[in-house]
Design an enzyme around this catalytic site. Structure first.
Site, PDB file in Angstrom:
ATOM      1  N   THR A   1       0.833  -1.216   0.000  1.00 20.30           N
ATOM      2  CA  THR A   1       0.000   0.000   0.000  1.00 20.30           C
ATOM      3  C   THR A   1       0.865   1.264   0.000  1.00 20.30           C
ATOM      4  O   THR A   1       0.707   2.148  -0.839  1.00 20.30           O
ATOM      5  CB  THR A   1      -0.897   0.001   1.270  1.00 20.30           C
ATOM      6  OG1 THR A   1      -1.604  -1.236   1.294  1.00 20.30           O
ATOM      7  CG2 THR A   1      -1.882   1.144   1.256  1.00 20.30           C
ATOM      8  N   VAL A   2       1.800   1.337   0.935  1.00 21.21           N
ATOM      9  CA  VAL A   2       2.619   2.551   1.049  1.00 21.21           C
ATOM     10  C   VAL A   2       3.749   2.522   0.009  1.00 21.21           C
ATOM     11  O   VAL A   2       4.023   3.537  -0.654  1.00 21.21           O
ATOM     12  CB  VAL A   2       3.210   2.702   2.473  1.00 21.21           C
ATOM     13  CG1 VAL A   2       3.974   4.018   2.595  1.00 21.21           C
ATOM     14  CG2 VAL A   2       2.101   2.656   3.522  1.00 21.21           C
TER      15      VAL A   2
ATOM     16  N   LYS B   1       6.193   1.025  12.742  1.00 25.22           N
ATOM     17  CA  LYS B   1       6.040   1.326  14.184  1.00 25.22           C
ATOM     18  C   LYS B   1       6.289   0.105  15.047  1.00 25.22           C
ATOM     19  O   LYS B   1       6.807   0.217  16.159  1.00 25.22           O
ATOM     20  CB  LYS B   1       4.649   1.888  14.467  1.00 25.22           C
ATOM     21  CG  LYS B   1       3.506   0.956  14.118  1.00 25.22           C
ATOM     22  CD  LYS B   1       2.411   1.663  13.392  1.00 25.22           C
ATOM     23  CE  LYS B   1       1.808   0.751  12.365  1.00 25.22           C
ATOM     24  NZ  LYS B   1       1.046   1.404  11.347  1.00 25.22           N
TER      25      LYS B   1
ATOM     26  N   VAL C   1       4.171   7.145  12.799  1.00 29.83           N
ATOM     27  CA  VAL C   1       3.143   7.604  13.741  1.00 29.83           C
ATOM     28  C   VAL C   1       2.264   8.648  13.066  1.00 29.83           C
ATOM     29  O   VAL C   1       2.767   9.658  12.573  1.00 29.83           O
ATOM     30  CB  VAL C   1       3.773   8.220  15.021  1.00 29.83           C
ATOM     31  CG1 VAL C   1       2.682   8.668  15.985  1.00 29.83           C
ATOM     32  CG2 VAL C   1       4.709   7.235  15.696  1.00 29.83           C
TER      33      VAL C   1
ATOM     34  N   ASP D   1      -1.872  -1.393  18.023  1.00 33.42           N
ATOM     35  CA  ASP D   1      -1.275  -0.476  17.043  1.00 33.42           C
ATOM     36  C   ASP D   1      -1.049   0.896  17.679  1.00 33.42           C
ATOM     37  O   ASP D   1       0.025   1.491  17.549  1.00 33.42           O
ATOM     38  CB  ASP D   1      -2.215  -0.370  15.830  1.00 33.42           C
ATOM     39  CG  ASP D   1      -1.748   0.665  14.832  1.00 33.42           C
ATOM     40  OD1 ASP D   1      -0.897   0.333  13.991  1.00 33.42           O
ATOM     41  OD2 ASP D   1      -2.223   1.817  14.907  1.00 33.42           O
TER      42      ASP D   1
ATOM     43  N   LYS E   1       2.584   3.137  18.638  1.00 32.38           N
ATOM     44  CA  LYS E   1       2.829   4.546  18.277  1.00 32.38           C
ATOM     45  C   LYS E   1       3.075   5.388  19.533  1.00 32.38           C
ATOM     46  O   LYS E   1       3.935   6.273  19.538  1.00 32.38           O
ATOM     47  CB  LYS E   1       1.634   5.092  17.500  1.00 32.38           C
ATOM     48  CG  LYS E   1       1.488   4.418  16.129  1.00 32.38           C
ATOM     49  CD  LYS E   1       0.137   4.690  15.539  1.00 32.38           C
ATOM     50  CE  LYS E   1      -0.019   4.037  14.187  1.00 32.38           C
ATOM     51  NZ  LYS E   1      -1.408   4.068  13.713  1.00 32.38           N
TER      52      LYS E   1
HETATM   53  N1  LIG Z   1      -0.928   1.228   5.112  1.00 32.85           N
HETATM   54  C1  LIG Z   1      -0.879   2.353   5.816  1.00 32.85           C
HETATM   55  O1  LIG Z   1      -1.782   3.195   5.733  1.00 32.85           O
HETATM   56  C2  LIG Z   1       0.299   2.626   6.731  1.00 32.85           C
HETATM   57  C3  LIG Z   1       0.323   3.821   7.473  1.00 32.85           C
HETATM   58  C4  LIG Z   1       1.425   4.104   8.277  1.00 32.85           C
HETATM   59  C5  LIG Z   1       2.453   3.190   8.368  1.00 32.85           C
HETATM   60  N2  LIG Z   1       2.374   2.022   7.667  1.00 32.85           N
HETATM   61  C6  LIG Z   1       3.506   1.089   7.775  1.00 32.85           C
HETATM   62  O2  LIG Z   1       4.149   0.989   6.517  1.00 32.85           O
HETATM   63  C7  LIG Z   1       4.685  -0.326   6.355  1.00 32.85           C
HETATM   64  C8  LIG Z   1       4.107  -0.924   5.075  1.00 32.85           C
HETATM   65  O3  LIG Z   1       2.704  -1.029   5.194  1.00 32.85           O
HETATM   66  P1  LIG Z   1       1.776  -1.428   3.948  1.00 32.85           P
HETATM   67  O4  LIG Z   1       0.396  -1.168   4.372  1.00 32.85           O
HETATM   68  O5  LIG Z   1       2.297  -0.800   2.705  1.00 32.85           O
HETATM   69  O6  LIG Z   1       2.025  -3.009   3.893  1.00 32.85           O
HETATM   70  P2  LIG Z   1       1.579  -4.035   2.750  1.00 32.85           P
HETATM   71  O7  LIG Z   1       0.601  -3.418   1.832  1.00 32.85           O
HETATM   72  O8  LIG Z   1       1.246  -5.309   3.434  1.00 32.85           O
HETATM   73  O9  LIG Z   1       2.931  -4.273   1.918  1.00 32.85           O
HETATM   74  C9  LIG Z   1       4.037  -4.927   2.431  1.00 32.85           C
HETATM   75  C10 LIG Z   1       5.087  -5.110   1.360  1.00 32.85           C
HETATM   76  O10 LIG Z   1       6.249  -5.673   1.944  1.00 32.85           O
HETATM   77  C11 LIG Z   1       6.595  -6.869   1.284  1.00 32.85           C
HETATM   78  N3  LIG Z   1       7.065  -7.863   2.242  1.00 32.85           N
HETATM   79  C12 LIG Z   1       6.431  -8.322   3.339  1.00 32.85           C
HETATM   80  N4  LIG Z   1       7.193  -9.247   3.964  1.00 32.85           N
HETATM   81  C13 LIG Z   1       8.322  -9.366   3.229  1.00 32.85           C
HETATM   82  C14 LIG Z   1       9.480 -10.175   3.328  1.00 32.85           C
HETATM   83  N5  LIG Z   1       9.635 -11.066   4.319  1.00 32.85           N
HETATM   84  N6  LIG Z   1      10.451 -10.048   2.391  1.00 32.85           N
HETATM   85  C15 LIG Z   1      10.309  -9.181   1.373  1.00 32.85           C
HETATM   86  N7  LIG Z   1       9.227  -8.386   1.215  1.00 32.85           N
HETATM   87  C16 LIG Z   1       8.251  -8.483   2.137  1.00 32.85           C
HETATM   88  C17 LIG Z   1       5.323  -7.370   0.637  1.00 32.85           C
HETATM   89  O11 LIG Z   1       5.699  -8.183  -0.454  1.00 32.85           O
HETATM   90  P3  LIG Z   1       4.642  -8.824  -1.486  1.00 32.85           P
HETATM   91  O12 LIG Z   1       4.264  -7.669  -2.401  1.00 32.85           O
HETATM   92  O13 LIG Z   1       5.429  -9.845  -2.205  1.00 32.85           O
HETATM   93  O14 LIG Z   1       3.526  -9.326  -0.664  1.00 32.85           O
HETATM   94  C18 LIG Z   1       4.656  -6.056   0.240  1.00 32.85           C
HETATM   95  O15 LIG Z   1       5.155  -5.591  -1.003  1.00 32.85           O
HETATM   96  C19 LIG Z   1       4.326  -1.074   7.630  1.00 32.85           C
HETATM   97  O16 LIG Z   1       5.395  -0.983   8.528  1.00 32.85           O
HETATM   98  C20 LIG Z   1       3.124  -0.311   8.157  1.00 32.85           C
HETATM   99  O17 LIG Z   1       2.986  -0.434   9.563  1.00 32.85           O
HETATM  100  C21 LIG Z   1       1.340   1.733   6.856  1.00 32.85           C
END
Ligand SMILES: NC(=O)c1ccc[n+]([C@@H]2O[C@H](COP(=O)([O-])OP(=O)(O)OC[C@H]3O[C@@H](n4cnc5c(N)ncnc54)[C@H](OP(=O)(O)O)[C@@H]3O)[C@@H](O)[C@H]2O)c1
Length: 399
Positions: free
Chosen positions: A6-7, A82, A109, A178, A182
């Protein structure tokens, strides 16, 4: 970049879109050297070909090892993780200090709300006594929906999932974990002391009943999932739990998926920051801000990338107050004059005052030049008993 979810995918779109501007600001053109996900890319190859690592994969392993390896190899690291920082922040920050690199984490955060930078830099000269935060948008959305519609927790959660505000597995959000992660990070920064996630007490919102919110409403109270980090005597308390707020509290009006953080200090009383607490593009913009900060020495003078023209004529909504003759057809005549300049009425209140009447209306947003033309035309109407009075209305509804 580690992770392309997503990010990460939002960041991959944002970086080239801003590359020209960043080159002007920093003198360096950033390029995405490579991506590692579960199915593609090799971390060691990526590290060898990069100056800075953006970690957006989340979780502890292998993120912890990758971030440490990047720091030990002299790379700046930007992360939004986080969970990682609330558990292993100390070892990572200390390694970053030792290797003279930056480890930045604004996105970890409250998404794009710049609370990390404000506490670390802007408020570095103050003694912070307390931080209160709505730091989880999912639970704030659920509580807002429950209060607004009388829905049960489960129904509001389903609605949050339908709208993309809650994940398929929402347990970390709704049980308070969560928010606890934070708050551990915020407490660590606010009080300059190590705080581990395990030291944060947390409670979620699963047990909240619709009638809790109904009674609260009758009492004029708002229910929020509040994170608190505060000094108590020589110690500190960091906790997350649902709490009622009186209407004057700066966090009380924060509705829907928004986040907000109030920082309190005897020196400056209180500062509140609020905004979107999550979301791919929003968090990616915080991550990109960190990347730019890591590329330049702390800004001493504000950089200029281009001179933008000043726009004189802007769109505003208006409150319009007219004293008119109390006779038939006046309202229609006023509406006609307004319509000729493209001004339309959103709401109107009419009050009789003997042989005069008062028309008070709120108008839909319109270019100020159009509104000014309409007011000039109104001033020429012979039913008008006093010059029109107008005040702008901020139309935006947040939340
Ligand atoms: N989403 C939000 O709104 C948001 C807001 C603030 C902070 N965050 C933080 O930002 C970070 C990313 O969040 P997200 O929502 O973007 O997560 P996400 O959509 O689940 O994406 C995670 C990505 O990391 C890859 N990944 C996961 N495990 C892996 C591993 N063992 N080796 C290699 N690649 C791996 C996944 O690969 P695949 O593509 O192959 O599955 C995917 O591309 C997290 O720490 C989250 O807490 C997110």
């Amino acid at each position: 970049m580690l992770g392309h979810g997503t990010v990460g995918s939002a960041f991959a779109r944002l970086l080239p879109a801003h590359a020209d501007r960043i080159e002007v600001i920093t003198g360096i053109r950033p390029e995405l050297a490579g991506v590692v996900t579960t199915s593609r890319g090799s971390f060691e190859e990526l590290l060898a070909g990069s100056d800075l690592i953006v970690e957006l994969m989340g979780g502890i392993d292998p993120a912890r090892g990758y971030v440490m390896r990047a720091i030990e190899s002299g790379r700046h690291v930007v992360t939004a993780n986080k969970q990682l920082l609330s558990r292993y922040g100390e070892e990572l920050w200390s390694a970053a200090r030792e290797h003279g690199v930056q480890l930045r984490f604004e996105g970890a955060v409250a998404g794009v709300v710049p609370v990390i930078r404000v506490i670390q830099e802007s408020l570095a000269g103050a003694r912070i006594d307390r931080v209160h935060g709505i730091v989880n948008g999912t639970t704030n959305f659920i509580l807002t929906e429950m209060a607004r519609t009388g829905m049960k927790f489960e129904e509001a959660l389903t609605e949050a999932q339908r709208l993309g505000y809650a994940e398929a597995d929402p347990s970390e959000d709704v049980d308070g974990r969560d928010a606890a992660a934070k708050m551990a990070i915020l407490a660590r920064l606010a009080f300059d002391t190590p705080v581990h996630l395990d030291e944060v007490r947390y409670e979620g919102i699963e047990h909240i009943q619709p009638d809790d919110l109904e009674y609260a409403h009758d009492l004029g109270l708002e229910l929020k999932l509040i994170g608190t980090a505060e000094r108590i005597g020589e110690g500190l308390s960091v906790r997350v739990h649902p709490a009622f707020l009186y209407p004057g509290h700066p966090l009380a009006p924060v509705a829907g998926p928004f986040n907000a953080i109030t920082v309190e200090s005897e020196e400056f009383t209180e500062i509140t920051m609020s905004g979107p607490g999550a979301g791919g593009p929003q968090t990616a913009s915080a991550v990109l801000g960190d990347v730019i900060s890591a590329m330049i020495p702390p800004a001493s003078t504000p950089p200029t990338s281009q001179r933008l023209p000043i726009v004189e004529d802007v769109v505003s909504a208006f409150y319009l107050h007219l004293e008119v003759a109390d006779e038939p057809g006046v309202l229609a005549a006023v509406a006609r004059v307004l319509a000729e300049d493209g001004v339309s009425v959103k709401s109107v209140v009419q009050k009789g005052l003997g042989d005069q009447a008062r028309l008070v209306m709120v108008l839909h947003p319109v270019l100020e030049s159009q509104f000014a033309a309409a007011v000039r035309a109104l001033a020429g109407l012979d039913v008008l008993r006093a010059p029109p009075r107008a005040i702008r209305v901020l139309e935006e509804e947040f939340g």
